[in-house]
Design a protein around this motif. Structure first.
Motif, mmCIF file in Angstrom:
data_model
loop_
_atom_site.group_PDB
_atom_site.id
_atom_site.type_symbol
_atom_site.label_atom_id
_atom_site.label_comp_id
_atom_site.label_asym_id
_atom_site.label_seq_id
_atom_site.Cartn_x
_atom_site.Cartn_y
_atom_site.Cartn_z
ATOM 1 N N ALA A 250 -4.786 -7.451 -3.391
ATOM 2 C CA ALA A 250 -5.476 -8.712 -3.281
ATOM 3 C C ALA A 250 -5.057 -9.691 -4.231
ATOM 4 O O ALA A 250 -4.832 -10.848 -4.058
ATOM 5 C CB ALA A 250 -6.983 -8.515 -3.325
ATOM 6 N N GLU A 251 -4.825 -9.243 -5.529
ATOM 7 C CA GLU A 251 -4.373 -10.080 -6.611
ATOM 8 C C GLU A 251 -3.166 -10.566 -6.274
ATOM 9 O O GLU A 251 -2.531 -11.702 -6.520
ATOM 10 C CB GLU A 251 -4.218 -9.494 -7.801
ATOM 11 N N ARG A 252 -2.129 -9.638 -6.122
ATOM 12 C CA ARG A 252 -0.739 -10.047 -5.720
ATOM 13 C C ARG A 252 -0.544 -11.180 -4.576
ATOM 14 O O ARG A 252 0.193 -12.075 -4.548
ATOM 15 C CB ARG A 252 -0.006 -8.694 -5.349
ATOM 16 N N LYS B 101 0.982 -1.261 0.123
ATOM 17 C CA LYS B 101 -0.053 -0.033 0.039
ATOM 18 C C LYS B 101 0.739 1.260 -0.003
ATOM 19 O O LYS B 101 0.730 2.140 -0.726
ATOM 20 C CB LYS B 101 -0.848 0.113 1.202
ATOM 21 N N GLY C 272 -3.489 -0.243 -4.818
ATOM 22 C CA GLY C 272 -4.743 -0.098 -4.546
ATOM 23 C C GLY C 272 -5.188 -1.471 -4.098
ATOM 24 O O GLY C 272 -4.435 -2.376 -4.023
ATOM 25 N N ALA C 273 -6.392 -1.764 -3.456
ATOM 26 C CA ALA C 273 -6.872 -2.998 -2.640
ATOM 27 C C ALA C 273 -6.976 -3.976 -3.784
ATOM 28 O O ALA C 273 -6.552 -5.115 -3.381
ATOM 29 C CB ALA C 273 -8.114 -2.657 -2.155
ATOM 30 N N THR C 274 -7.303 -3.744 -5.038
ATOM 31 C CA THR C 274 -7.613 -4.799 -5.942
ATOM 32 C C THR C 274 -6.241 -5.511 -6.297
ATOM 33 O O THR C 274 -6.079 -6.486 -6.345
ATOM 34 C CB THR C 274 -8.244 -4.353 -7.248
ATOM 35 N N ALA C 275 -5.270 -4.439 -6.608
ATOM 36 C CA ALA C 275 -3.899 -5.010 -6.809
ATOM 37 C C ALA C 275 -3.375 -5.762 -5.593
ATOM 38 O O ALA C 275 -2.633 -6.840 -5.923
ATOM 39 C CB ALA C 275 -3.139 -3.707 -7.356
ATOM 40 N N GLY D 20 -8.918 -12.258 -0.959
ATOM 41 C CA GLY D 20 -10.089 -11.345 -1.445
ATOM 42 C C GLY D 20 -9.876 -9.740 -1.312
ATOM 43 O O GLY D 20 -8.929 -9.529 -0.246
ATOM 44 N N ARG D 21 -10.325 -9.165 -2.050
ATOM 45 C CA ARG D 21 -10.147 -7.686 -1.900
ATOM 46 C C ARG D 21 -10.900 -6.992 -0.552
ATOM 47 O O ARG D 21 -10.363 -6.265 0.091
ATOM 48 C CB ARG D 21 -11.021 -7.040 -2.958
ATOM 49 N N VAL E 80 -8.284 -7.131 2.250
ATOM 50 C CA VAL E 80 -7.583 -6.086 2.305
ATOM 51 C C VAL E 80 -8.269 -4.967 2.795
ATOM 52 O O VAL E 80 -7.695 -4.077 3.842
ATOM 53 C CB VAL E 80 -7.135 -5.759 0.992
ATOM 54 N N TYR E 81 -9.631 -4.553 2.455
ATOM 55 C CA TYR E 81 -10.411 -3.611 3.045
ATOM 56 C C TYR E 81 -10.712 -3.862 4.414
ATOM 57 O O TYR E 81 -10.404 -3.050 5.253
ATOM 58 C CB TYR E 81 -11.648 -3.382 2.421
#
Length: 184
Positions: free
Chosen positions: A165-167, A154, A160-163, A171-172, A175-176
């Protein structure tokens, strides 16, 4: 009129071989097995498949009722589906035959006891967890998310949260939650 057998074990380290042998001896034409919890029908694809294939006059055979369902509601739903299809349920080790009034009554009694046993097991488990927590032994499940890595991604990489989560393969929403809880 076919006889379909269904065998189920709750965990992957349990074996269904004894059930399958009993179902073969009982004359089952087809036997489907799976390893899944009996407390719900969710995720029990082999049972769903069998229920789709049943026709009027067919029999669904299990060794014991608790192999079919551990919830009286699920058991009653399954029996209702069988009745609508014109099929019956039988058990090799219990006097269950939904074609008879006595068999139906006994089925309901066994279903209640199967659900009662599940509830007792859950209560004992929760009592054990409470005792372990009181002793400071139980810490819960280990974190599957490394808060330091989420923070690094971060702040340093400005993801961002999506990136993130993918890395991290999470799940997104995880992260949130971590960001909202201040864990990162």
């Amino acid at each position: 009129m076919a006889i379909y057998g269904y065998a189920r074990a709750s965990t992957t380290d349990q074996d269904v071989t004894i059930q399958e042998q009993a179902l073969l001896r009982a004359g089952c034409d087809v036997i489907r097995s799976e390893k899944a919890s009996g407390t719900t029908r969710a995720g029990r694809s082999e049972l769903s498949l069998l229920l789709q294939f049943l026709h009027p006059g067919d029999t669904l055979m299990v060794t014991r009722i608790d192999r079919l369902a551990r919830s009286i509601r699920d058991l009653q739903d399954i029996v209702h589906e069988l009745r609508v299809k014109g099929a019956v349920l039988k058990a090799t080790e219990q006097p269950i035959d939904t074609a008879t009034a006595a068999g139906k009554a006994f089925l309901d009694m066994l279903g209640v006891f199967a659900e009662f046993e599940t509830n007792l097991r859950r209560e004992r488990q929760m009592e054990g967890i409470a005792q372990a927590k009181a002793k400071g032994v139980y810490k819960g499940r280990k974190r599957s998310i490394d808060p330091a890595e989420v923070r690094r991604l971060k702040e340093q990489e400005r993801l961002g949260a999506t990136a993130i989560a993918e890395r991290l393969g999470i799940g997104r929403a995880s992260v949130y939650r971590a960001l909202a809880a201040g864990d990162v």
